[in-house]
Design a protein around this motif. Structure first.
Motif, PDB file in Angstrom:
ATOM      1  N   LEU A  34       0.826  -1.206   0.000  1.00  0.00           N
ATOM      2  CA  LEU A  34       0.000   0.000   0.000  1.00  0.00           C
ATOM      3  C   LEU A  34       0.862   1.259   0.000  1.00  0.00           C
ATOM      4  O   LEU A  34       0.611   2.201  -0.764  1.00  0.00           O
ATOM      5  CB  LEU A  34      -0.932  -0.010   1.212  1.00  0.00           C
ATOM      6  N   VAL A  35       1.875   1.295   0.852  1.00  0.00           N
ATOM      7  CA  VAL A  35       2.759   2.462   0.934  1.00  0.00           C
ATOM      8  C   VAL A  35       3.504   2.662  -0.377  1.00  0.00           C
ATOM      9  O   VAL A  35       3.615   3.785  -0.884  1.00  0.00           O
ATOM     10  CB  VAL A  35       3.747   2.289   2.107  1.00  0.00           C
ATOM     11  N   SER A  36       4.003   1.581  -0.949  1.00  0.00           N
ATOM     12  CA  SER A  36       4.766   1.690  -2.195  1.00  0.00           C
ATOM     13  C   SER A  36       3.892   2.139  -3.356  1.00  0.00           C
ATOM     14  O   SER A  36       4.369   2.812  -4.274  1.00  0.00           O
ATOM     15  CB  SER A  36       5.423   0.346  -2.530  1.00  0.00           C
ATOM     16  N   SER A  37       2.605   1.779  -3.311  1.00  0.00           N
ATOM     17  CA  SER A  37       1.710   2.148  -4.413  1.00  0.00           C
ATOM     18  C   SER A  37       1.430   3.641  -4.465  1.00  0.00           C
ATOM     19  O   SER A  37       1.022   4.164  -5.507  1.00  0.00           O
ATOM     20  CB  SER A  37       0.394   1.371  -4.301  1.00  0.00           C
ATOM     21  N   ILE A  38       1.622   4.344  -3.349  1.00  0.00           N
ATOM     22  CA  ILE A  38       1.393   5.793  -3.324  1.00  0.00           C
ATOM     23  C   ILE A  38       2.704   6.557  -3.113  1.00  0.00           C
ATOM     24  O   ILE A  38       2.697   7.721  -2.721  1.00  0.00           O
ATOM     25  CB  ILE A  38       0.380   6.179  -2.229  1.00  0.00           C
ATOM     26  N   THR A  39       3.824   5.879  -3.366  1.00  0.00           N
ATOM     27  CA  THR A  39       5.140   6.505  -3.302  1.00  0.00           C
ATOM     28  C   THR A  39       5.605   6.824  -4.722  1.00  0.00           C
ATOM     29  O   THR A  39       5.228   6.143  -5.682  1.00  0.00           O
ATOM     30  CB  THR A  39       6.145   5.566  -2.607  1.00  0.00           C
ATOM     31  N   GLU A  54       6.827   8.188   0.570  1.00  0.00           N
ATOM     32  CA  GLU A  54       7.696   9.330   0.312  1.00  0.00           C
ATOM     33  C   GLU A  54       7.302   9.945  -1.029  1.00  0.00           C
ATOM     34  O   GLU A  54       7.076   9.234  -2.000  1.00  0.00           O
ATOM     35  CB  GLU A  54       9.160   8.885   0.283  1.00  0.00           C
ATOM     36  N   GLN A  55       7.248  11.274  -1.046  1.00  0.00           N
ATOM     37  CA  GLN A  55       6.798  11.991  -2.244  1.00  0.00           C
ATOM     38  C   GLN A  55       5.443  11.427  -2.694  1.00  0.00           C
ATOM     39  O   GLN A  55       5.315  10.838  -3.761  1.00  0.00           O
ATOM     40  CB  GLN A  55       7.837  11.900  -3.350  1.00  0.00           C
ATOM     41  N   LEU A  56       4.476  11.592  -1.814  1.00  0.00           N
ATOM     42  CA  LEU A  56       3.136  11.024  -2.009  1.00  0.00           C
ATOM     43  C   LEU A  56       2.580  11.336  -3.390  1.00  0.00           C
ATOM     44  O   LEU A  56       2.587  12.487  -3.834  1.00  0.00           O
ATOM     45  CB  LEU A  56       2.191  11.578  -0.937  1.00  0.00           C
ATOM     46  N   THR A  57       2.097  10.306  -4.073  1.00  0.00           N
ATOM     47  CA  THR A  57       1.486  10.465  -5.386  1.00  0.00           C
ATOM     48  C   THR A  57       0.468   9.351  -5.600  1.00  0.00           C
ATOM     49  O   THR A  57       0.665   8.218  -5.148  1.00  0.00           O
ATOM     50  CB  THR A  57       2.539  10.425  -6.512  1.00  0.00           C
ATOM     51  N   PHE A  58      -0.613   9.690  -6.286  1.00  0.00           N
ATOM     52  CA  PHE A  58      -1.667   8.710  -6.571  1.00  0.00           C
ATOM     53  C   PHE A  58      -1.745   8.430  -8.069  1.00  0.00           C
ATOM     54  O   PHE A  58      -2.795   8.032  -8.580  1.00  0.00           O
ATOM     55  CB  PHE A  58      -3.018   9.228  -6.069  1.00  0.00           C
ATOM     56  N   VAL A  59      -0.626   8.621  -8.758  1.00  0.00           N
ATOM     57  CA  VAL A  59      -0.629   8.444 -10.205  1.00  0.00           C
ATOM     58  C   VAL A  59      -0.951   7.006 -10.594  1.00  0.00           C
ATOM     59  O   VAL A  59      -1.607   6.761 -11.616  1.00  0.00           O
ATOM     60  CB  VAL A  59       0.736   8.869 -10.790  1.00  0.00           C
ATOM     61  N   ALA A  60      -0.526   6.024  -9.781  1.00  0.00           N
ATOM     62  CA  ALA A  60      -0.808   4.624 -10.103  1.00  0.00           C
ATOM     63  C   ALA A  60      -2.302   4.338 -10.044  1.00  0.00           C
ATOM     64  O   ALA A  60      -2.864   3.687 -10.929  1.00  0.00           O
ATOM     65  CB  ALA A  60      -0.047   3.704  -9.144  1.00  0.00           C
ATOM     66  N   PHE A  61      -2.965   4.842  -8.992  1.00  0.00           N
ATOM     67  CA  PHE A  61      -4.408   4.631  -8.867  1.00  0.00           C
ATOM     68  C   PHE A  61      -5.168   5.412  -9.929  1.00  0.00           C
ATOM     69  O   PHE A  61      -6.183   4.951 -10.451  1.00  0.00           O
ATOM     70  CB  PHE A  61      -4.880   5.034  -7.469  1.00  0.00           C
TER      71      PHE A  61
END
Length: 290
Positions: A34-39, A54-61
């Motif tokens: 979960l953490v890696s999916s939004i890193t 780290e460097q939060l991003t939701f680009v994968a989702f």
């Protein structure tokens, strides 16, 4: 007395510590996913294990949710999970209960016929031809009806129903219940622990439906979530496609894989809290009075 109290305290403390360790070992892998999916993707490629994004991003989702037909496919998956599980449990109970009665003529033979299907099956091609002859190709019913009954679950239900005292049936008949009334008003309510367990088994199987969806479904509008995620993964990991897209696409491929795990796992995990209470209940608590 003090030694006994200390021994009891030490035993309880050891149990809690062991269970806490097991819980951490089971939860941590999913938490890391979960953490890696939004890193940020370039940080995930480094391969480090992280407790916080780290460097939060939701680009994968965003990539997954923006996939064409995602909403429709998600609705299809929820539909076959809910309706398919209901059909499976209804047919399983209606089959297992009469087969659990030895007084039923041919019950043992029919139970053996069910058990026989656990050892041998018709095969892929006969199954496909049967589904095709029934006109269910490219329909969601092809993902629910052919696999509606699991022989192993039937065996479990038969064994469970045989442990219930016959006095329960007698009391129901005294009150004027017919066979269906006895089953759904008496037997099913006191069988909720086993029914909840098998419901979870059926729901997980329906939610993870993949092979049958690939075999029976060719219309993209009838895809299941697992098939759609697989296609997205193929696209993102294709060298030809990656070369023709922007530089960010190959890098987000690794986080999209992790986001797929989250998207395909979390919804079915939400079912468990609604069934968990039945696991802890005594299956015969208060059902027979002395």
């Amino acid at each position: 007395m003090k030694k006994l109290r200390f021994g009891s305290f030490a035993f309880d403390a050891g149990n809690y510590a062991a269970l806490a360790l097991l819980a951490v070992l089971m939860i941590f892998p999913f938490w890391n996913v979960l953490v890696s999916s939004i890193t940020a993707p370039h940080l995930v490629l480094e391969g480090a294990i992280r407790l916080w994004p780290e460097q939060l991003t939701f680009v994968a989702f965003t990539t997954i949710f923006n996939t064409p037909n995602f909403v429709k496919v998600f609705q299809n998956t929820v539909f076959i999970t809910v309706i398919g599980t209901f059909i499976s449990m209804l047919l399983s109970v209606l089959l297992a209960y009469p087969l659990s009665k030895k007084r039923l003529a041919g019950a043992n033979a029919m139970a053996f016929a069910v058990f026989f299907t656990m050892m041998f099956s018709g095969g892929i091609i006969p199954s496909y031809l049967l589904v095709k002859s029934l006109g269910m190709i490219n329909t969601l019913w092809s993902l629910m009806i052919p696999n509606a009954i699991n022989a192993f679950n039937i065996m479990i239900l038969i064994s469970f129903f045989r442990t219930l005292p016959e006095e329960l049936e007698d009391s129901g008949r005294i009150d004027g219940c017919n066979d269906f009334g006895i089953l759904f008003r008496i037997m099913v309510p006191i069988s909720m622990p086993i029914i909840a367990t098998l419901t979870l088994f059926y729901a997980v199987a329906q939610w993870n439906m993949f092979f049958q969806a690939v075999m029976y479904i060719s219309n993209p509008n009838n895809y299941t979530l697992q098939v759609l995620l697989r296609q997205l993964l193929i696209v993102l990991t294709s060298d030809a496609v990656a070369a023709s897209l922007s530089e960010d696409v190959p890098r987000i491929g690794v986080t999209v894989k992790l986001a797929m795990i989250v998207v395909s796992t979390v919804p079915i995990l939400l079912v468990y809290p609604f069934l968990q209470k039945h696991f802890a209940k005594g299956m015969m608590l208060g059902s027979v009075k002395g």
